[in-house]
Design a protein around this motif. Structure first.
Motif, PDB file in Angstrom:
ATOM      1  N   PHE A 145       0.839  -1.205   0.000  1.00  0.00           N
ATOM      2  CA  PHE A 145       0.000   0.000   0.000  1.00  0.00           C
ATOM      3  C   PHE A 145       0.871   1.251   0.000  1.00  0.00           C
ATOM      4  CE2 PHE A 145      -2.382   3.442   1.867  1.00  0.00           C
ATOM      5  CZ  PHE A 145      -3.625   3.326   1.283  1.00  0.00           C
ATOM      6  N   GLU A 165      -9.924  -1.827  -9.803  1.00  0.00           N
ATOM      7  CA  GLU A 165      -8.793  -1.038  -9.289  1.00  0.00           C
ATOM      8  C   GLU A 165      -8.069  -0.408 -10.471  1.00  0.00           C
ATOM      9  OE1 GLU A 165      -7.297  -0.028  -6.265  1.00  0.00           O
ATOM     10  OE2 GLU A 165      -6.069   0.966  -7.772  1.00  0.00           O
ATOM     11  N   ILE A 166      -7.853   0.906 -10.386  1.00  0.00           N
ATOM     12  CA  ILE A 166      -7.255   1.621 -11.528  1.00  0.00           C
ATOM     13  C   ILE A 166      -5.738   1.446 -11.600  1.00  0.00           C
ATOM     14  CG2 ILE A 166      -6.770   3.876 -10.445  1.00  0.00           C
ATOM     15  CD1 ILE A 166      -8.178   5.126 -12.953  1.00  0.00           C
ATOM     16  N   PRO A 205     -11.241   7.637  -3.707  1.00  0.00           N
ATOM     17  CA  PRO A 205     -10.846   8.931  -3.127  1.00  0.00           C
ATOM     18  C   PRO A 205     -11.632  10.074  -3.766  1.00  0.00           C
ATOM     19  CG  PRO A 205      -9.212   8.196  -4.721  1.00  0.00           C
ATOM     20  CD  PRO A 205     -10.273   7.140  -4.704  1.00  0.00           C
ATOM     21  N   PRO A 248      -8.153  -4.600   2.093  1.00  0.00           N
ATOM     22  CA  PRO A 248      -8.755  -4.816   3.420  1.00  0.00           C
ATOM     23  C   PRO A 248     -10.278  -4.949   3.362  1.00  0.00           C
ATOM     24  CG  PRO A 248      -7.997  -2.542   3.199  1.00  0.00           C
ATOM     25  CD  PRO A 248      -7.485  -3.288   2.003  1.00  0.00           C
ATOM     26  N   PHE A 281     -11.500  13.722  -7.158  1.00  0.00           N
ATOM     27  CA  PHE A 281     -12.233  13.738  -8.428  1.00  0.00           C
ATOM     28  C   PHE A 281     -12.990  15.050  -8.595  1.00  0.00           C
ATOM     29  CE2 PHE A 281     -13.072   8.920  -7.713  1.00  0.00           C
ATOM     30  CZ  PHE A 281     -11.765   8.608  -8.063  1.00  0.00           C
ATOM     31  N   GLY A 293      -9.083  -1.250 -14.080  1.00  0.00           N
ATOM     32  CA  GLY A 293      -9.850  -0.299 -14.874  1.00  0.00           C
ATOM     33  C   GLY A 293     -10.331   0.849 -14.017  1.00  0.00           C
ATOM     34  N   ALA A 325      -3.342   5.326   4.910  1.00  0.00           N
ATOM     35  CA  ALA A 325      -3.212   3.955   5.426  1.00  0.00           C
ATOM     36  C   ALA A 325      -4.382   3.126   4.924  1.00  0.00           C
ATOM     37  CB  ALA A 325      -3.209   3.983   6.949  1.00  0.00           C
ATOM     38  N   GLY A 385     -12.049   0.552  -5.995  1.00  0.00           N
ATOM     39  CA  GLY A 385     -10.854   1.058  -5.308  1.00  0.00           C
ATOM     40  C   GLY A 385     -10.382   0.136  -4.198  1.00  0.00           C
ATOM     41  N   PRO A 386     -10.127  -1.140  -4.503  1.00  0.00           N
ATOM     42  CA  PRO A 386      -9.767  -2.099  -3.438  1.00  0.00           C
ATOM     43  C   PRO A 386      -8.390  -1.874  -2.827  1.00  0.00           C
ATOM     44  CG  PRO A 386      -9.624  -3.146  -5.592  1.00  0.00           C
ATOM     45  CD  PRO A 386     -10.273  -1.807  -5.812  1.00  0.00           C
TER      46      PRO A 386
HETATM   47  C1  LIG Z   1      -8.359   5.449  -0.407  1.00  0.00           C
HETATM   48  S1  LIG Z   1      -7.633   4.095  -1.314  1.00  0.00           S
HETATM   49  C2  LIG Z   1      -8.563   2.751  -0.605  1.00  0.00           C
HETATM   50  C3  LIG Z   1      -7.810   1.437  -0.623  1.00  0.00           C
HETATM   51  C4  LIG Z   1      -8.478   0.281   0.153  1.00  0.00           C
HETATM   52  N1  LIG Z   1      -9.781  -0.068  -0.384  1.00  0.00           N
HETATM   53  C5  LIG Z   1      -8.634   0.618   1.608  1.00  0.00           C
HETATM   54  O1  LIG Z   1      -9.773   0.804   2.048  1.00  0.00           O
HETATM   55  O2  LIG Z   1      -7.622   0.669   2.303  1.00  0.00           O
HETATM   56  C6  LIG Z   1      -8.376   4.360  -2.912  1.00  0.00           C
HETATM   57  C7  LIG Z   1      -8.137   3.295  -3.942  1.00  0.00           C
HETATM   58  O3  LIG Z   1      -8.912   3.622  -5.110  1.00  0.00           O
HETATM   59  C8  LIG Z   1      -8.129   3.420  -6.275  1.00  0.00           C
HETATM   60  N2  LIG Z   1      -8.702   4.290  -7.328  1.00  0.00           N
HETATM   61  C9  LIG Z   1      -8.558   5.638  -7.464  1.00  0.00           C
HETATM   62  N3  LIG Z   1      -9.265   6.079  -8.514  1.00  0.00           N
HETATM   63  C10 LIG Z   1      -9.901   4.994  -9.053  1.00  0.00           C
HETATM   64  C11 LIG Z   1     -10.786   4.812 -10.146  1.00  0.00           C
HETATM   65  N4  LIG Z   1     -11.182   5.846 -10.900  1.00  0.00           N
HETATM   66  N5  LIG Z   1     -11.240   3.568 -10.417  1.00  0.00           N
HETATM   67  C12 LIG Z   1     -10.848   2.507  -9.653  1.00  0.00           C
HETATM   68  N6  LIG Z   1     -10.000   2.618  -8.609  1.00  0.00           N
HETATM   69  C13 LIG Z   1      -9.537   3.846  -8.303  1.00  0.00           C
HETATM   70  C14 LIG Z   1      -6.717   3.793  -5.832  1.00  0.00           C
HETATM   71  O4  LIG Z   1      -5.733   3.287  -6.676  1.00  0.00           O
HETATM   72  C15 LIG Z   1      -6.696   3.173  -4.422  1.00  0.00           C
HETATM   73  O5  LIG Z   1      -6.344   1.820  -4.466  1.00  0.00           O
END
Ligand SMILES: C[S@@+](CC[C@H](N)C(=O)[O-])C[C@H]1O[C@@H](n2cnc3c(N)ncnc32)[C@H](O)[C@@H]1O
Length: 202
Positions: free
Chosen positions: A12, A77-78, A123, A58, A127, A98, A27, A53-54
């Motif tokens: 991470f 996941e992007i 996040p 977790p 955006f 994607g 985190a 956004g995995p």
């Molecule tokens: C705040 S982190 C959350 C990670 C994890 N799910 C957690 O709860 O600890 C946001 C995640 O969203 C992914 N992400 C950001 N923009 C995205 C998008 N447009 N489509 C898919 N995933 C995206 C990031 O790469 C990151 O892994």
């Protein structure tokens, strides 16, 4: 449900430090926040559940704990490195690399017609408004009429203009938007929005 292991934290942090403009968190989510976000995942039947956004997964673990055999668990996941990490460490999940903004097309590619729950830790603050609306529209069209969508907000951000704008967009996109109580055991403390009855279906 357990807190992130050392290898998960390393994975991470390595992406978070390089791509803070995509990850948007300091985190991984805690088990307590994961429980709040995944309470909408049906424990019975064989639902289709999608996570947006995995990261290192977790929330994916918490979703998996609720699902009965025969269910489908997908994650969008992007970030290509995180998607590769998930495919390696969580082979039981269908990881799609994607953009959540293309959710409908990604699900069609995976042969999914209807989704019972969507769980997001995207996040939102990174955006622009139009992108938020597009993603919420995609989620609304993907969800079954009985389906639910959950997403997280962080307590320190609640009074800020960006968070207020997201709440307005959620209320435009869903007939019902509820908030859970604060989850203090997370860094930073957060809470979940629980949204039902997408307006895009009406
Ligand atoms: C705040 S982190 C959350 C990670 C994890 N799910 C957690 O709860 O600890 C946001 C995640 O969203 C992914 N992400 C950001 N923009 C995205 C998008 N447009 N489509 C898919 N995933 C995206 C990031 O790469 C990151 O892994």
């Amino acid at each position: 449900m357990k807190t992130a292991s050392a290898p998960e934290l390393r994975a991470f942090m390595s992406v978070a430090l390089r791509r803070q403009g995509v990850v948007g968190a300091i985190a991984p989510s805690s088990p307590a926040l994961a429980r709040a976000l995944t309470a909408v995942v049906p424990r019975r039947g064989t639902p289709v559940v999608v996570e947006l956004g995995p990261g290192t997964g977790p929330i994916s673990e918490a979703i998996r704990e609720r699902l009965a055999p025969g269910s489908r668990q997908l994650a969008v996941e992007i970030d290509p490195d995180l998607a590769a990490h998930l495919r390696r460490t969580k082979p039981w999940m269908e990881t799609i690399q994607g953009d959540a903004a293309d959710l409908g097309a990604l699900l069609a590619g995976a042969g999914v017609e209807r989704v019972d729950a969507v769980v997001s830790t995207l996040p939102w603050s990174l955006f622009p408004g139009e992108r938020q609306e597009r993603i919420l529209g995609e989620v609304g069209r993907a969800l079954a009429p009985w389906g639910a969508f959950t997403t997280v907000t962080y307590l320190h951000a609640v009074p800020l203009a960006g968070a207020r704008a997201l709440r307005r967009r959620l209320r435009s996109a869903f007939d019902e938007v509820l908030t859970t109580g604060p989850v203090w055991r997370n860094l930073p403390p957060g809470m979940a929005y629980v949204c039902r009855r997408p307006v895009t279906r009406v």
